[in-house]
Design a protein around this motif. Structure first.
Motif, short mmCIF file in Angstrom:
data_model
loop_
_atom_site.label_atom_id
_atom_site.label_comp_id
_atom_site.label_asym_id
_atom_site.label_seq_id
_atom_site.Cartn_x
_atom_site.Cartn_y
_atom_site.Cartn_z
N ASP A 119 0.83 -1.21 0.00
CA ASP A 119 0.00 0.00 0.00
C ASP A 119 0.86 1.25 0.00
OD1 ASP A 119 0.21 0.39 3.16
OD2 ASP A 119 -0.57 -1.62 2.84
N LEU A 120 0.23 2.36 -0.39
CA LEU A 120 0.88 3.67 -0.47
C LEU A 120 0.14 4.64 0.45
CD1 LEU A 120 1.41 3.98 -4.32
CD2 LEU A 120 3.24 3.93 -2.64
N GLU A 156 -5.81 -3.91 -9.26
CA GLU A 156 -6.82 -3.04 -8.68
C GLU A 156 -6.22 -2.26 -7.50
OE1 GLU A 156 -11.18 -3.64 -6.73
OE2 GLU A 156 -10.71 -4.74 -8.57
N ILE A 157 -6.58 -1.00 -7.41
CA ILE A 157 -6.11 -0.11 -6.33
C ILE A 157 -7.33 0.35 -5.54
CG2 ILE A 157 -4.74 1.90 -5.74
CD1 ILE A 157 -3.20 -0.15 -7.44
N ARG A 158 -7.36 0.02 -4.24
CA ARG A 158 -8.43 0.50 -3.36
C ARG A 158 -7.98 1.80 -2.71
NH1 ARG A 158 -9.15 -4.20 0.59
NH2 ARG A 158 -9.81 -2.48 1.91
N VAL A 159 -8.83 2.81 -2.77
CA VAL A 159 -8.48 4.15 -2.30
C VAL A 159 -9.34 4.52 -1.10
CG1 VAL A 159 -8.36 6.60 -2.92
CG2 VAL A 159 -7.80 4.85 -4.62
N MET A 203 -3.67 4.05 -0.51
CA MET A 203 -4.00 3.25 -1.68
C MET A 203 -3.51 1.83 -1.46
SD MET A 203 -3.18 5.98 -4.75
CE MET A 203 -1.74 6.73 -3.95
N ARG A 204 -4.43 0.90 -1.37
CA ARG A 204 -4.11 -0.52 -1.19
C ARG A 204 -3.93 -1.17 -2.55
NH1 ARG A 204 -6.15 -4.85 2.19
NH2 ARG A 204 -4.66 -6.54 1.88
N ILE A 205 -2.79 -1.82 -2.75
CA ILE A 205 -2.47 -2.42 -4.05
C ILE A 205 -2.79 -3.91 -4.00
CG2 ILE A 205 -0.63 -2.87 -5.72
CD1 ILE A 205 0.81 -0.38 -4.50
#
Length: 436
Positions: free
Chosen positions: A58-59, A129-132, A145-147
């Motif tokens: 994640d970021l 997919e990136i969860r924001v 941002m979860r990768i």
């Protein structure tokens, strides 16, 4: 699934022309400093490509008085990448919101969204997919941002299981009914283990349905559904519907309340194999947790097949790991722990002064100068047989249940970790940090 509103395309030409930036955190930092004057779409593309190629989970874009800081979580540990000015932060925030389908004019409420990164660095393009998630803070909105990288979807064979545990997991996955619960804190790899079970059991002859929050990885041949509490579709209501779909196996993303626990246990008792997760510190605490939710031991005991607890420990970098003789205090602690190993569990021979792995204090480019690269699970698992089932009916304490599990042949997480220390996979300090 709601429609994904935005996509970032990272083509081969972009990756080849900026190849140096994606070798490690230091080079990515340099690349972003150079890219600071470019358009925000280019900066975000560089961030996402770097994070994915460096195996970040994640970021974090965290606001400060001076702007914002970008940090990446790699192998479970946050590492600072770079800082952005307030103007750059506002531009990145707007771009991410636009891609994620979030409302641009809302700054005082949390929002959740998602977008996709199309990576073309392999022969076949891969959608990640990136969860924001946005959160209002004192100095502005913070973004995480979860990768969800499909390459993290691994099989049971790749989990780092001991031979005896792998055989146990494989045998339990083939049972037609009952419940397998995987426990541990957030970020301990529970979902990865559950998907390992799914990969083991899926075949055209059985129907498998999952209910998750959210769907993290796509698996062919499996029906996957995502909860939507705002519209009244939660784990409990979804599970009721799933049982009417005549599945052979069901994956419940997490047991959070009594209703979900009750339906899942009843499904396990009526001819379904149920896989789920629960937040507890160890395997023995599972029974107490289910009872705390309000479930009765008479319903819990006959439904359970196996309880697994796990943590993740970092693996030492293969290129810069430092092999040293084991200090006396570490030798004594490992010896004291492993001499209590149940029979039938293989462990490397332990001798005074033998060499074990320590992480390099300076590291190398391959491991982002941390001394660690990748993670592996440490596990404990016990089976619920007739004797354990009768014991559960007496509402035992977690301490008594753990003693029973050890008596029946369970190796503790710490013991599994110490075996991996002797195999030079991880360090003593990592195991202590994860397992206590």
């Amino acid at each position: 699934m709601e429609q994904i509103t935005g996509k970032i395309e990272v083509d081969k030409n972009f990756l080849e022309s900026h190849e140096k930036n994606f070798k490690n955190i230091a080079f990515l930092r340099e690349g972003l400093e150079v890219a600071a004057s470019e358009e925000v779409s280019f900066v975000l593309k560089t961030i996402m490509a770097g994070a994915i190629l460096l195996d970040s989970s994640d970021l974090h874009l965290e606001t400060t008085e001076q702007g914002c800081a970008l940090r990446a979580r790699i192998d479970g540990t946050l590492q600072h990448v770079c800082n952005f000015t307030p103007d750059q932060h506002r531009a990145l925030l707007s771009r991410i919101k636009l891609l994620s389908g979030l409302k641009m004019n809302i700054e005082k409420k949390p929002q959740d969204g998602r977008f996709t990164v199309l990576m073309q660095d392999k022969s076949e393009p891969q959608e990640i997919e990136i969860r924001v998630s946005t959160l209002p803070t004192e100095y502005g909105e913070t973004i995480v941002m979860r990768i969800l990288n499909p390459k993290n979807l691994i099989s049971l064979e790749d989990l780092g299981l001991r031979k005896d545990l792998y055989e146990t997991f494989s045998r339990e996955a083939k049972k037609p009914n009952g419940m397998i619960i995987v426990t541990g804190p957030t970020g301990s790899g529970k979902t990865t283990t559950l998907y390992g079970f799914l990969k083991k059991i899926r075949n055209p002859e059985i129907k498998v349905i999952t209910i998750e929050d959210p769907i993290e990885y796509r698996l062919e041949g499996i029906s996957q559904t995502q909860v939507n509490p705002q519209k009244g579709y939660d784990f409990a209501s979804g599970l009721k519907s799933i049982v009417r779909q005549d599945p052979d196996a069901i994956l419940v993303g997490e047991i959070r309340d009594l209703e979900t626990a009750s339906i899942a246990l009843q499904a396990a008792l009526t001819g379904h194999l149920v896989l789920s997760t629960l937040h507890t510190n160890d395997s023995a605490g599972t029974i107490a947790r289910l009872q705390a939710l309000g479930e009765k031991p008479a319903n819990i005991a006959p439904a359970l097949n196996m309880i697994v607890a796990q943590r993740l420990v970092r693996k030492v970098c293969p290129y810069c790991k430092d092999l040293k003789s084991m200090p006396d205090d570490i030798y004594s602690e490992i010896m004291e722990s492993l001499k209590k190993l149940p029979p039938g569990i293989e462990a490397p021979e332990l001798a005074p002064g033998m060499k074990i792995a320590f992480n390099s204090e300076v590291g190398c480019e391959y491991c982002n100068f941390t001394g660690f690269k990748g993670r592996v699970g440490i596990f404990e698992a016990f089976l619920v047989d007739d004797e354990v089932e009768n014991f559960i009916l007496t509402s035992p304490s977690s301490v008594d249940l753990e003693a029973m599990a050890v008596k029946k042949g369970m190796a503790l997480m710490k013991q599994d970790g110490f075996i991996k220390v002797l195999q030079k996979i991880t360090t003593f300090d990592e195991v202590i940090k994860a397992a206590g």
